[in-house]
Design a protein around this motif. Structure first.
Motif, PDB file in Angstrom:
ATOM      1  N   GLY A  46      11.265  -1.981   3.212  1.00 42.57           N
ATOM      2  CA  GLY A  46      12.385  -1.790   4.115  1.00 42.57           C
ATOM      3  C   GLY A  46      13.194  -0.521   3.944  1.00 42.57           C
ATOM      4  O   GLY A  46      13.457   0.163   4.908  1.00 42.57           O
ATOM      5  N   SER A  47      13.560  -0.193   2.731  1.00 39.59           N
ATOM      6  CA  SER A  47      14.528   0.892   2.576  1.00 39.59           C
ATOM      7  C   SER A  47      13.917   2.238   2.196  1.00 39.59           C
ATOM      8  O   SER A  47      14.523   3.265   2.443  1.00 39.59           O
ATOM      9  N   GLU A  69       4.911 -13.038  -3.247  1.00 42.20           N
ATOM     10  CA  GLU A  69       3.775 -12.281  -3.776  1.00 42.20           C
ATOM     11  C   GLU A  69       2.606 -12.400  -2.807  1.00 42.20           C
ATOM     12  O   GLU A  69       2.208 -13.493  -2.427  1.00 42.20           O
ATOM     13  N   ARG A  70       2.080 -11.232  -2.404  1.00 48.21           N
ATOM     14  CA  ARG A  70       0.977 -11.209  -1.438  1.00 48.21           C
ATOM     15  C   ARG A  70      -0.370 -10.966  -2.094  1.00 48.21           C
ATOM     16  O   ARG A  70      -1.377 -11.531  -1.687  1.00 48.21           O
ATOM     17  N   ARG A  71      -0.380 -10.081  -3.101  1.00 54.73           N
ATOM     18  CA  ARG A  71      -1.645  -9.799  -3.787  1.00 54.73           C
ATOM     19  C   ARG A  71      -1.376  -8.958  -5.027  1.00 54.73           C
ATOM     20  O   ARG A  71      -0.320  -8.373  -5.181  1.00 54.73           O
ATOM     21  N   GLU A  81      -0.045   3.461   2.993  1.00 52.36           N
ATOM     22  CA  GLU A  81      -0.581   4.145   4.176  1.00 52.36           C
ATOM     23  C   GLU A  81       0.087   3.725   5.478  1.00 52.36           C
ATOM     24  O   GLU A  81       0.225   4.538   6.392  1.00 52.36           O
ATOM     25  N   ILE A  82       0.537   2.488   5.574  1.00 48.93           N
ATOM     26  CA  ILE A  82       1.078   2.005   6.849  1.00 48.93           C
ATOM     27  C   ILE A  82       2.288   2.829   7.281  1.00 48.93           C
ATOM     28  O   ILE A  82       2.356   3.310   8.410  1.00 48.93           O
ATOM     29  N   SER A  83       3.229   3.028   6.372  1.00 46.19           N
ATOM     30  CA  SER A  83       4.434   3.799   6.719  1.00 46.19           C
ATOM     31  C   SER A  83       4.127   5.259   6.989  1.00 46.19           C
ATOM     32  O   SER A  83       4.799   5.895   7.795  1.00 46.19           O
ATOM     33  N   SER A  91       6.572  -1.720   4.432  1.00 47.64           N
ATOM     34  CA  SER A  91       6.393  -3.124   4.788  1.00 47.64           C
ATOM     35  C   SER A  91       6.272  -4.036   3.574  1.00 47.64           C
ATOM     36  O   SER A  91       6.219  -5.253   3.718  1.00 47.64           O
ATOM     37  N   ALA A  92       6.237  -3.453   2.378  1.00 47.37           N
ATOM     38  CA  ALA A  92       6.084  -4.248   1.164  1.00 47.37           C
ATOM     39  C   ALA A  92       6.677  -3.496  -0.021  1.00 47.37           C
ATOM     40  O   ALA A  92       6.978  -2.305   0.067  1.00 47.37           O
TER      41      ALA A  92
END
Length: 142
Positions: A46-47, A69-71, A81-83, A91-92
């Protein structure tokens, strides 16, 4: 890590294994190795501004989103890479789980790398598709 060792290491990672030695050397010249201590927040959800794409060289990190926790990520995995692609906030969150060594590529060289090497873009699409499928399966199981 010496440049030749880093070159060998990166060329074994799925995202980069189709690149020429010359392109790998260019990649190495665009980034740098970063050592993150145990518990260090590498990126924050987020920040944080999207400053770099990271490839894990050694160690592990935990990826969380919305406090869940996702992974666990380890050598050969990548994040950030997404941002860099969409310009939106992270996003994480990624926290080093023990010493974590990454190869970080800043935004501009990363974008140029994607333009010059479409095989990397294809590899990233596969990674993102796999993550999306895992997220959907996780939500379906909730």
């Amino acid at each position: 890590m010496k440049a030749t060792q880093l070159e060998e290491h990166l060329s074994r990672i799925d995202l980069f294994h189709d690149m020429s030695d010359k392109a790998i050397r260019r990649l190495i010249g665009s980034g740098r190795e970063v050592l993150h201590e145990d518990g260090h927040r590498v990126i924050g959800e987020g920040s944080d501004l999207a400053m770099a794409f990271h490839v894990v060289l050694d160690g592990h990190g935990v990826v969380t989103s919305a406090g869940v926790e996702r992974r666990i990520i380890g050598p050969g995995d990548s994040f950030g890479e997404i941002s860099l692609i969409d310009g939106e906030p992270r996003s994480a969150t990624v926290i080093a789980q023990g010493p974590l060594r990454t190869f970080a590529i800043p935004r501009e060289p990363f974008v140029l790398l994607l333009d010059d090497h479409p095989e990397i873009a294809r590899g990233l699409l596969l990674v993102l598709c796999r993550r999306l499928r895992q997220a959907e399966a996780s939500m379906a199981g909730s």
